[in-house]
Motif scaffolding. Sequence first.
Motif, PDB file in Angstrom:
ATOM      1  N   ASP A  40      44.012  42.686  38.593  1.00  0.00           N
ATOM      2  CA  ASP A  40      43.918  44.100  38.967  1.00  0.00           C
ATOM      3  C   ASP A  40      45.297  44.539  39.436  1.00  0.00           C
ATOM      4  N   ASP A  68      38.667  54.154  40.917  1.00  0.00           N
ATOM      5  CA  ASP A  68      39.680  53.138  40.607  1.00  0.00           C
ATOM      6  C   ASP A  68      39.356  52.557  39.233  1.00  0.00           C
ATOM      7  N   ASP A  69      40.325  51.852  38.661  1.00  0.00           N
ATOM      8  CA  ASP A  69      40.024  51.064  37.472  1.00  0.00           C
ATOM      9  C   ASP A  69      38.933  50.067  37.843  1.00  0.00           C
ATOM     10  N   ASP A 107      37.953  45.635  42.519  1.00  0.00           N
ATOM     11  CA  ASP A 107      37.489  46.526  43.589  1.00  0.00           C
ATOM     12  C   ASP A 107      37.169  47.939  43.074  1.00  0.00           C
ATOM     13  N   ASP A 139      43.309  47.251  35.229  1.00  0.00           N
ATOM     14  CA  ASP A 139      42.629  45.952  35.338  1.00  0.00           C
ATOM     15  C   ASP A 139      42.644  45.310  33.962  1.00  0.00           C
TER      16      ASP A 139
HETATM   17 MN   LIG Z   1      41.718  48.087  41.974  1.00  0.00          MN
END
Ligand SMILES: [Mn+2]
Length: 202
Positions: free
Chosen positions: A45, A191-192, A156, A28
Motif C-alpha cells: 500500500d 482510500d485505495d 487500510d 495498492d
Molecule cells: Mn492506504
Amino acid sequence: MTEKSIHDDACTAGYATRPCPGERVCGDSCRIWTNNRRIVLALADGLGHGSHAASAAEKALCIIGSRVDWPLERLFGECDEQLRDTRGAALCVASIELDTGRMVHASVGNVRTVILNGDAEKRLSGACGIIGAGYDYLAPEVFTLTKFDWLTMYSDGFAEYLPLRELFEHNESNSRVTAEQALARWASGRDDASMLIYRHDA
Ligand SMILES: [Mn+2]
C-alpha cells in the motif's frame, strides 16, 4: 518462481484492487509468485494515493519479484533501502511451503493479514513503520496452515476488522472474484483498497 496470473487455474489464490474514488491508478498493489513447492503472496500500500503511491507499491513488488527466495528480513531491508526515493509503502509478505503448510510472514505498516482456521481467527503481527522510511525491529512470524485455511491480506482501504467469514461461507468461486466481492461490499471509499485471498488446499 514465476509470477502467477490471477486469471489462471482454479484460483486458490487471487486478489483485487480498487483506486480511491477520483483517482485513475490504484496506490495498492498485490502479487503472487509460485512454483510447485512454494507460494509467495505480497500486498503493498503506497502512502497516500494516486500515481506516486502506485509507483512506491509497484517498486516494492518488483524488488520482491526479483528476490523471491530471499529471507524476509533481508527482503524487507532491501525494499526499505530502495524505496527511500519514493513516498514509501506499507507491505506484507507471506511465503508458504505448499506440502507442509509452513508459512513465514512479515509486515510493516498499516496492512493486515488474517488467517481463518476452523472457528479460529489469527491476526498476524507486524512492525510499525514505513518501507522506505524505516521500521521497528522486524520479527517474521512462523505459522503452519492446515488444509482449507483461508489467508487474507488487506489494506487500510478496509476497516481493520471485517466479518471475513461471511465472504467464505458460500464460496464456490475463485479467490479473485471473492476479493472483488469484498471490495464492493466493504471498501471505504476514502482510500485505495486491496485484498488478496489464499486458500491452503494442499
Ligand atoms: Mn492506504
